[in-house]
Design an enzyme around this catalytic site. Structure first.
Site, PDB file in Angstrom:
ATOM      1  N   ALA A  41      27.622  66.285  50.438  1.00 18.39           N
ATOM      2  CA  ALA A  41      28.969  65.978  49.954  1.00 18.39           C
ATOM      3  C   ALA A  41      29.259  66.617  48.612  1.00 18.39           C
ATOM      4  O   ALA A  41      28.447  66.519  47.686  1.00 18.39           O
ATOM      5  CB  ALA A  41      29.162  64.468  49.844  1.00 18.39           C
ATOM      6  N   GLY A  46      23.440  65.372  43.220  1.00 22.21           N
ATOM      7  CA  GLY A  46      22.466  66.312  43.779  1.00 22.21           C
ATOM      8  C   GLY A  46      23.129  67.573  44.306  1.00 22.21           C
ATOM      9  O   GLY A  46      22.663  68.687  44.075  1.00 22.21           O
ATOM     10  N   CYS A  47      24.248  67.405  44.997  1.00 24.96           N
ATOM     11  CA  CYS A  47      24.951  68.554  45.564  1.00 24.96           C
ATOM     12  C   CYS A  47      25.552  69.419  44.458  1.00 24.96           C
ATOM     13  O   CYS A  47      25.602  70.638  44.575  1.00 24.96           O
ATOM     14  CB  CYS A  47      26.025  68.082  46.536  1.00 24.96           C
ATOM     15  SG  CYS A  47      25.304  67.199  47.957  1.00 24.96           S
ATOM     16  N   THR A  48      25.989  68.785  43.380  1.00 26.66           N
ATOM     17  CA  THR A  48      26.512  69.525  42.235  1.00 26.66           C
ATOM     18  C   THR A  48      25.404  70.356  41.605  1.00 26.66           C
ATOM     19  O   THR A  48      25.577  71.547  41.321  1.00 26.66           O
ATOM     20  CB  THR A  48      27.132  68.562  41.200  1.00 26.66           C
ATOM     21  OG1 THR A  48      28.232  67.899  41.814  1.00 26.66           O
ATOM     22  CG2 THR A  48      27.588  69.309  39.955  1.00 26.66           C
ATOM     23  N   ALA A  51      24.630  73.342  43.927  1.00 25.85           N
ATOM     24  CA  ALA A  51      25.705  74.338  43.917  1.00 25.85           C
ATOM     25  C   ALA A  51      25.724  75.098  42.594  1.00 25.85           C
ATOM     26  O   ALA A  51      25.940  76.317  42.572  1.00 25.85           O
ATOM     27  CB  ALA A  51      27.052  73.667  44.173  1.00 25.85           C
TER      28      ALA A  51
END
Length: 158
Positions: A41, A46-48, A51
């Site tokens: 998401a 974590g995804c930030t 990315a």
């Protein structure tokens, strides 16, 4: 649940909308290597981190002949907000129907805080110039994954 890809498998073709609603196809990258990474998401810690790590290493990856595409179940509007808020340079595409996530083996049962749940399995698939899977990595960590990938792909300069 979806099958995991293996080296040598043909990479499943896809066309998905990016953060601006434009269609992005794997076929548009023919002749170049592509790192397709799957994350749960946009706008989550974590995804930030992941990315941002890809964005920070984009020049290095591009110089070694790799394009990077991030895939999540998010809609283009959320991807646009994610891109702007975090100043991301990676191409982000949305797969709300989870068809591409499933085709790549990146959606299914996983453990989350000790419980078995169904969701996006953080994964990275490296596709070669001919559209075949070179590497398929599943259950990767958000933090440190890009650095490990650079080492595994023998890309210097990080």
């Amino acid at each position: 649940m979806s099958e995991r890809l293996q080296p040598g498998d043909p990479a499943p073709a896809f066309t998905l909308p990016d953060a601006d609603g434009k269609q992005v196809s794997l076929a548009n990258h023919a002749g170049r290597k592509v790192i397709v990474y799957f994350y749960p998401a946009a706008l989550t810690p974590g995804c930030t981190k992941q990315a941002c790590d890809f964005t920070d290493n984009l020049r290095l990856l591009a110089g070694a002949g790799y394009d990077v595409i991030g895939v999540s179940p998010d809609k283009p509007e959320k991807l646009a907000k994610f891109r702007e808020q975090e100043q991301l340079g990676v191409t982000l595409v949305g797969d709300p129907e989870k068809k591409v996530l499933e085709a790549y083996g990146a959606f299914g049962e996983k453990k989350l805080y000790g419980k078995v749940v169904t969701g996006v399995i953080r994964s990275t698939v490296v596709v070669d110039e001919e559209g075949r899977v070179e590497r398929a990595l599943y259950n990767v960590k958000a933090t440190g994954h890009v650095a490990k990938l650079l080492r595994d792909l023998k890309i210097d300069g990080a």
